[in-house]
Scaffold this motif. Structure first.
Motif, PDB file in Angstrom:
ATOM      1  N   TYR A 126       0.837  -1.190   0.000  1.00  0.00           N
ATOM      2  CA  TYR A 126       0.000   0.000   0.000  1.00  0.00           C
ATOM      3  C   TYR A 126       0.876   1.246   0.000  1.00  0.00           C
ATOM      4  O   TYR A 126       1.933   1.282   0.614  1.00  0.00           O
ATOM      5  CB  TYR A 126      -0.904   0.024   1.240  1.00  0.00           C
ATOM      6  N   GLN A 138       0.692   5.272   0.999  1.00  0.00           N
ATOM      7  CA  GLN A 138      -0.089   6.236   1.772  1.00  0.00           C
ATOM      8  C   GLN A 138       0.521   7.611   1.643  1.00  0.00           C
ATOM      9  O   GLN A 138       1.649   7.854   2.071  1.00  0.00           O
ATOM     10  CB  GLN A 138      -0.176   5.827   3.247  1.00  0.00           C
ATOM     11  N   GLY A 180      -1.956  12.471   4.985  1.00  0.00           N
ATOM     12  CA  GLY A 180      -3.340  12.825   5.257  1.00  0.00           C
ATOM     13  C   GLY A 180      -4.372  11.982   4.537  1.00  0.00           C
ATOM     14  O   GLY A 180      -5.566  12.287   4.590  1.00  0.00           O
ATOM     15  N   LYS A 181      -3.921  10.920   3.868  1.00  0.00           N
ATOM     16  CA  LYS A 181      -4.854  10.093   3.102  1.00  0.00           C
ATOM     17  C   LYS A 181      -4.831   8.653   3.592  1.00  0.00           C
ATOM     18  O   LYS A 181      -4.017   8.260   4.412  1.00  0.00           O
ATOM     19  CB  LYS A 181      -4.518  10.163   1.623  1.00  0.00           C
ATOM     20  N   GLY A 182      -5.735   7.860   3.055  1.00  0.00           N
ATOM     21  CA  GLY A 182      -5.779   6.451   3.397  1.00  0.00           C
ATOM     22  C   GLY A 182      -4.840   5.634   2.533  1.00  0.00           C
ATOM     23  O   GLY A 182      -4.413   6.076   1.469  1.00  0.00           O
ATOM     24  N   PRO A 183      -4.489   4.444   2.985  1.00  0.00           N
ATOM     25  CA  PRO A 183      -3.607   3.573   2.191  1.00  0.00           C
ATOM     26  C   PRO A 183      -4.285   3.158   0.892  1.00  0.00           C
ATOM     27  O   PRO A 183      -5.483   2.859   0.868  1.00  0.00           O
ATOM     28  CB  PRO A 183      -3.399   2.361   3.107  1.00  0.00           C
ATOM     29  N   LEU A 228      -3.936   0.519  -2.346  1.00  0.00           N
ATOM     30  CA  LEU A 228      -3.293  -0.688  -2.858  1.00  0.00           C
ATOM     31  C   LEU A 228      -2.606  -0.379  -4.178  1.00  0.00           C
ATOM     32  O   LEU A 228      -3.208   0.180  -5.091  1.00  0.00           O
ATOM     33  CB  LEU A 228      -4.333  -1.789  -3.063  1.00  0.00           C
ATOM     34  N   PHE A 233       3.668   0.666   2.719  1.00  0.00           N
ATOM     35  CA  PHE A 233       3.474  -0.391   3.708  1.00  0.00           C
ATOM     36  C   PHE A 233       3.360  -1.741   3.011  1.00  0.00           C
ATOM     37  O   PHE A 233       2.609  -1.878   2.039  1.00  0.00           O
ATOM     38  CB  PHE A 233       2.191  -0.166   4.515  1.00  0.00           C
ATOM     39  N   PHE A 243       0.364  -5.469   9.024  1.00  0.00           N
ATOM     40  CA  PHE A 243       1.166  -4.497   8.291  1.00  0.00           C
ATOM     41  C   PHE A 243       2.585  -4.405   8.833  1.00  0.00           C
ATOM     42  O   PHE A 243       2.845  -4.597  10.030  1.00  0.00           O
ATOM     43  CB  PHE A 243       0.530  -3.106   8.387  1.00  0.00           C
TER      44      PHE A 243
END
Lengths: 116, 113
Positions: free
Chosen positions: B36, B38, B41-44, B46, B89, B103
């Protein structure tokens, strides 16, 4: 945008208050996961839910934390009597498959909780 | 339970160079290994994944390799660009585990001009 929707994006609470974080999975997904990310750390699994069922809550703290995914509406992560150590980003993810199948997890943008 | 270790924690490369991030896992039952990205300030998000029945997978500038015997897998990014700068990650999960991902601790990649 049919992605995973989380709200609120930012939440500030004082010690002792309650925090409620909401997550709507991707359209067609019935599996929801909550992860917590402390500052500058990786994501830690908290709980895995399907509609009306908690499948795996092995990562949930024993006290003050609860999660639900009702038949109708979003999944909710509830933190009662928040403490400063609860300050973190809480991410929701959804999947179209679950037990017995390894599938992709799609994450939302997260809810950032700050406890004063 | 599963334990995933990730190295390095920070990585700085010049634009156009390659970047390699390595992860090891502990549970031989793990059979799904996603990566992932990232951004702040954002989400992971894929970016690529690999399952245990293959040893390598490539998608444009990104490739992932898996060594089941040694229980390690790596992310390779070629011809890096400034927009590749982010935290990456690795993760692992297993069939029957309900897609519960474990993770790594993340790698801060910085691509310098």
């Amino acid at each position: 945008n049919a992605g995973v929707m989380q709200n609120p994006r930012h939440l500030v609470r004082r010690r002792g208050q309650e925090a409620r974080l909401r997550c709507s999975p991707m359209k067609g997904h019935s599996h929801v996961y909550w992860y917590r990310q402390l500052p500058e750390e990786g994501l830690k699994f908290m709980v895995y839910l399907q509609k009306e069922n908690i499948i795996d809550e092995s990562g949930m703290p024993k006290e003050r934390f609860s999660a639900e995914f009702p038949k109708e509406g979003p999944s909710i992560l509830r933190i009662q009597q928040v403490v400063r150590g609860d300050s973190a980003a809480y991410f929701c993810a959804s999947s179209g498959s679950g037990q017995g199948i390894t599938g992709e997890l799609f994450f939302g943008e997260g809810s950032r909780l700050t406890v004063l | 339970g599963e334990n995933v270790e990730q190295h390095p924690s920070t990585l700085s490369v010049q634009e156009g160079d390659s970047a390699v991030i390595k992860c090891t896992y502990s549970d031989s039952a793990s059979n799904y290994f996603p990566w992932y990205k990232q951004e702040l300030g954002k989400g992971p998000q894929l970016i690529i994944d690999i399952r245990s029945n293959v040893g390598e997978k490539k998608d444009q500038r990104i490739a992932v390799t898996l060594n089941k015997t040694a229980k390690h897998f790596s992310l390779h990014i070629t011809e890096t660009q400034p927009e590749d700068s982010a935290v990456y990650f690795c993760a692992a999960s297993m069939t029957g585990g309900g897609n519960k991902l474990t993770f790594g601790t993340g790698t801060q990649l910085k691509v310098e001009l």
